[in-house]
Scaffold this active site. Structure first.
Site, mmCIF file in Angstrom:
data_model
loop_
_atom_site.group_PDB
_atom_site.id
_atom_site.type_symbol
_atom_site.label_atom_id
_atom_site.label_comp_id
_atom_site.label_asym_id
_atom_site.label_seq_id
_atom_site.Cartn_x
_atom_site.Cartn_y
_atom_site.Cartn_z
ATOM 1 C CG ASN A 1 -22.572 -2.944 -4.774
ATOM 2 O OD1 ASN A 1 -22.744 -3.794 -4.099
ATOM 3 N ND2 ASN A 1 -21.243 -2.456 -4.704
ATOM 4 C CG ASP B 1 -2.131 0.861 1.011
ATOM 5 O OD1 ASP B 1 -3.299 0.167 0.825
ATOM 6 O OD2 ASP B 1 -2.145 1.926 0.859
ATOM 7 C CG LEU C 1 -37.132 -5.392 0.893
ATOM 8 C CD1 LEU C 1 -38.217 -6.696 0.869
ATOM 9 C CD2 LEU C 1 -37.462 -4.471 0.074
ATOM 10 C CE LYS D 1 -21.494 -3.599 6.905
ATOM 11 N NZ LYS D 1 -21.803 -4.550 5.604
ATOM 12 C CB ALA E 1 -37.934 1.760 5.786
ATOM 13 N NE ARG F 1 -22.443 -9.718 3.570
ATOM 14 C CZ ARG F 1 -23.114 -10.578 4.174
ATOM 15 N NH1 ARG F 1 -24.383 -10.501 4.326
ATOM 16 N NH2 ARG F 1 -22.526 -11.724 4.485
ATOM 17 C CD GLU F 2 -16.456 -1.235 5.107
ATOM 18 O OE1 GLU F 2 -16.680 -0.769 6.094
ATOM 19 O OE2 GLU F 2 -16.267 -0.618 3.875
ATOM 20 C CE LYS G 1 -19.326 -5.048 -5.541
ATOM 21 N NZ LYS G 1 -18.073 -4.821 -5.109
ATOM 22 C CB CYS H 1 -19.421 0.006 -1.617
ATOM 23 S SG CYS H 1 -17.990 -0.816 -1.161
HETATM 24 C C1 UDX Z 1 -21.735 -3.501 0.017
HETATM 25 C C2 UDX Z 1 -22.387 -4.644 -0.515
HETATM 26 O O1 UDX Z 1 -23.356 -5.183 0.176
HETATM 27 C C3 UDX Z 1 -21.101 -5.727 -0.854
HETATM 28 O O2 UDX Z 1 -21.517 -7.024 -1.613
HETATM 29 C C4 UDX Z 1 -20.211 -4.847 -1.521
HETATM 30 O O3 UDX Z 1 -19.076 -5.928 -1.938
HETATM 31 C C5 UDX Z 1 -19.651 -3.619 -0.969
HETATM 32 O O4 UDX Z 1 -20.935 -2.831 -0.741
HETATM 33 P P1 UDX Z 1 -21.322 -2.751 2.529
HETATM 34 O O5 UDX Z 1 -21.005 -1.671 1.929
HETATM 35 O O6 UDX Z 1 -20.132 -3.234 3.719
HETATM 36 O O7 UDX Z 1 -21.336 -3.795 1.266
HETATM 37 O O8 UDX Z 1 -22.610 -2.675 3.280
HETATM 38 P P2 UDX Z 1 -24.150 -3.297 3.087
HETATM 39 O O9 UDX Z 1 -24.420 -4.467 4.037
HETATM 40 O O10 UDX Z 1 -24.358 -3.745 1.795
HETATM 41 O O11 UDX Z 1 -24.963 -2.131 3.680
HETATM 42 C C6 UDX Z 1 -24.963 -0.846 2.877
HETATM 43 C C7 UDX Z 1 -25.658 0.049 3.540
HETATM 44 O O12 UDX Z 1 -27.022 0.081 3.353
HETATM 45 C C8 UDX Z 1 -25.519 0.466 4.931
HETATM 46 O O13 UDX Z 1 -25.349 1.883 5.527
HETATM 47 C C9 UDX Z 1 -26.769 -0.274 5.811
HETATM 48 O O14 UDX Z 1 -27.306 0.303 7.114
HETATM 49 C C10 UDX Z 1 -27.806 -0.126 4.697
HETATM 50 N N1 UDX Z 1 -28.949 -0.983 4.452
HETATM 51 C C11 UDX Z 1 -28.735 -2.335 4.262
HETATM 52 C C12 UDX Z 1 -30.133 -0.299 4.855
HETATM 53 O O15 UDX Z 1 -30.483 0.753 4.999
HETATM 54 N N2 UDX Z 1 -31.315 -1.110 4.752
HETATM 55 C C13 UDX Z 1 -31.003 -2.601 4.498
HETATM 56 O O16 UDX Z 1 -32.103 -3.264 4.573
HETATM 57 C C14 UDX Z 1 -29.775 -3.028 4.366
#
Ligand code: UDX
Length: 435
Positions: free
Chosen positions: A209, A30, A251, A321, A253, A152-153, A205, A261
């Site tokens: 997303n 890095d 789903l 999250k 809210a 996913r994080e 991808k 991402c």
């Molecule tokens: C996402 C994709 O899920 C993953 O596959 C990709 O590789 C990178 O982007 P990530 O950013 O880690 O992963 O978070 P994710 O779990 O997808 O949640 C994204 C956001 O959506 C968060 O802010 C979460 O709080 C929000 N969310 C998720 C909602 O508001 N409602 C939901 O029902 C689900």
């Protein structure tokens, strides 16, 4: 196999540790010296459940090391993973400078035939640009692969050690052979291996997303209609989700999606579609609804407090999250900014992200103890659905707040218990109680 990983952020570091765990000899590089220093000391530079333990194991076994020198990482490697950031430019297009620089570094330092695996999320056709760099800058054979990462994080280690799919885009049969060898320990069983052309992999991808963000925005749009009609968005989502064609995931809210991402990928996907001649207006609507989810929460807080000036508002959850200390594009921090601009005194608490939030928003007061934050508060807002917020002692909270109001931006609390403790409860897309 000897593997170089260029860029050890969330995707790169977890990929590097996973490949080392699978038995490959991995060197991570890095250009951020602080990150490499931390990794050389054996310390993960960010919080991700299980990552520190995995690093301890693979670094001790000698399978994973780190360097600030790209040449050292790439020299002798059979494969190079490109996992650098692709942030949004002002016009929404992905900024691919780091991807370009990584390609030049690989081309200049490769010492033999090499498979280059593009893991960063990039717009479709980026591979054509990379190919032209390799054609110009090295005489060694470069086999190019697009293999976007779905981790996913918060569950990245588990997602990476037990992936549900490996997506490999390449027009080169030998590259597929190498990828299957790299991922041999997880192939078969429940993990599907998608062998596609390179442009399909790149586009898939962005499509994934964007669709996940679309589901979240659909739920948030429903929440607005539920609020206006007295219906309950959680029950509506449960009913929808029981149809296997729809599915219940994503789903929920709330305050809307954030993170590194979704926001940038939606912008980039819309921009690349536009450049290709298709106006993907649906994505614009998804982003608009997401902004509306935050605005709606601000309105609820203002309605509940009448005047927000000088009122103390406690935000519970600052990361974008649960399960991470990442605050990039966090709805909670955007809410903090909006409330501070309106004159409120905003206090934040997060189980992991206090330091990161403080760094990004130096004016925000953060507290390690939620009860300290609630002392004298006029309103408590749940911004991130960390499981620990479900177990808050509501009676204790009621005894220390100035005004008993809870705005639940993630629908984590039980309405009956909150009302019983004497709070006014304002959830998202569900009927409020005890106003
Ligand atoms: C996402 C994709 O899920 C993953 O596959 C990709 O590789 C990178 O982007 P990530 O950013 O880690 O992963 O978070 P994710 O779990 O997808 O949640 C994204 C956001 O959506 C968060 O802010 C979460 O709080 C929000 N969310 C998720 C909602 O508001 N409602 C939901 O029902 C689900």
């Amino acid at each position: 196999m000897k593997v170089a990983v260029i860029g050890v952020g969330h995707v790169g570091l977890v990929t590097a540790a996973t490949l080392a765990y699978f038995g490959h000899d991995v060197v991570g590089h890095d250009e951020d010296d602080a990150k490499i220093d931390s990794l050389k000391r054996g310390v993960a530079p960010f919080y991700e459940p299980g990552l520190q333990e995995l690093l301890d194991q693979v670094v001790d076994s000698g399978k994973l090391s780190f360097t600030g020198d790209p040449a050292q990482a790439i020299r002798g490697a059979n494969c190079a993973f490109v996992c650098v950031g692709t942030p949004a430019r002002a016009d929404g297009e992905a900024n691919l400078l780091a991807v370009e620089n990584a390609a030049w570094a690989v081309a200049r330092n490769a010492t033999g035939e090499i498979v280059v695996i593009q893991k960063s999320t990039v717009p479709v056709s980026t591979a054509d640009r990379l190919r032209s760099i390799f054609a110009k800058a090295t005489t060694h054979r470069v086999r190019l692969v697009s293999s976007p990462e779905f981790l996913r994080e918060g569950t990245a280690v588990e997602d990476s050690l037990k992936p549900d799919r490996i997506l490999v885009g390449s027009d080169d049969p030998q590259a597929h052979k190498v990828m299957k060898e790299l991922y041999a320990p997880v192939l078969g069983g429940d993990c599907r291996y998608f062998e596609v052309d390179i442009h399909t992999a790149e586009l898939a991808k962005h499509a994934c997303n964007a669709f996940l963000a679309l589901k979240i925005s659909f739920a948030n749009a429903l929440a607005r209609v539920c609020e206006a009609s007295g219906a309950d968005v959680v029950s509506v989502a449960d009913i929808m989700g029981s149809d296997p064609r729809i599915g219940r995931d994503f789903l929920n809210a709330g305050l809307g999606y954030g993170g590194y991402c979704f926001p940038k990928d939606l912008l980039a996907f819309k921009a690349v579609a536009g450049r290709l001649g298709y106006d993907f207006g649906l994505l614009e609507e998804v982003m608009k609804i997401n902004r509306g989810a935050l605005d709606s929460t601000v309105r609820k807080i203002k309605d509940a407090l009448w005047n927000v000036e000088s009122k103390r508002i406690l935000l519970l959850g600052l990361s974008f999250k649960p399960g991470t200390d990442d605050v990039r594009e966090s709805p909670a921090l955007n809410l903090a900014k909006a409330l501070t601009a309106a004159g409120a005194v905003v206090v934040g608490h997060d189980p992991q992200a206090n330091a990161a939030a403080q760094h990004d928003l130096p004016g925000l007061k953060v507290v390690d103890d939620p009860y300290e934050g609630a002392d004298g508060a006029h309103c408590i807002v749940i911004c991130t659905d960390w499981p620990e917020f479900r177990d808050l002692d509501l009676v204790r909270l009621k005894g220390i707040v100035t005004l008993p109001i809870i705005v639940d931006g993630r629908n984590v609390l039980d309405a009956g218990a909150v009302a019983e403790a004497g709070f006014s409860y304002i959830p998202t897309g569900r009927p409020p109680s005890n106003l």
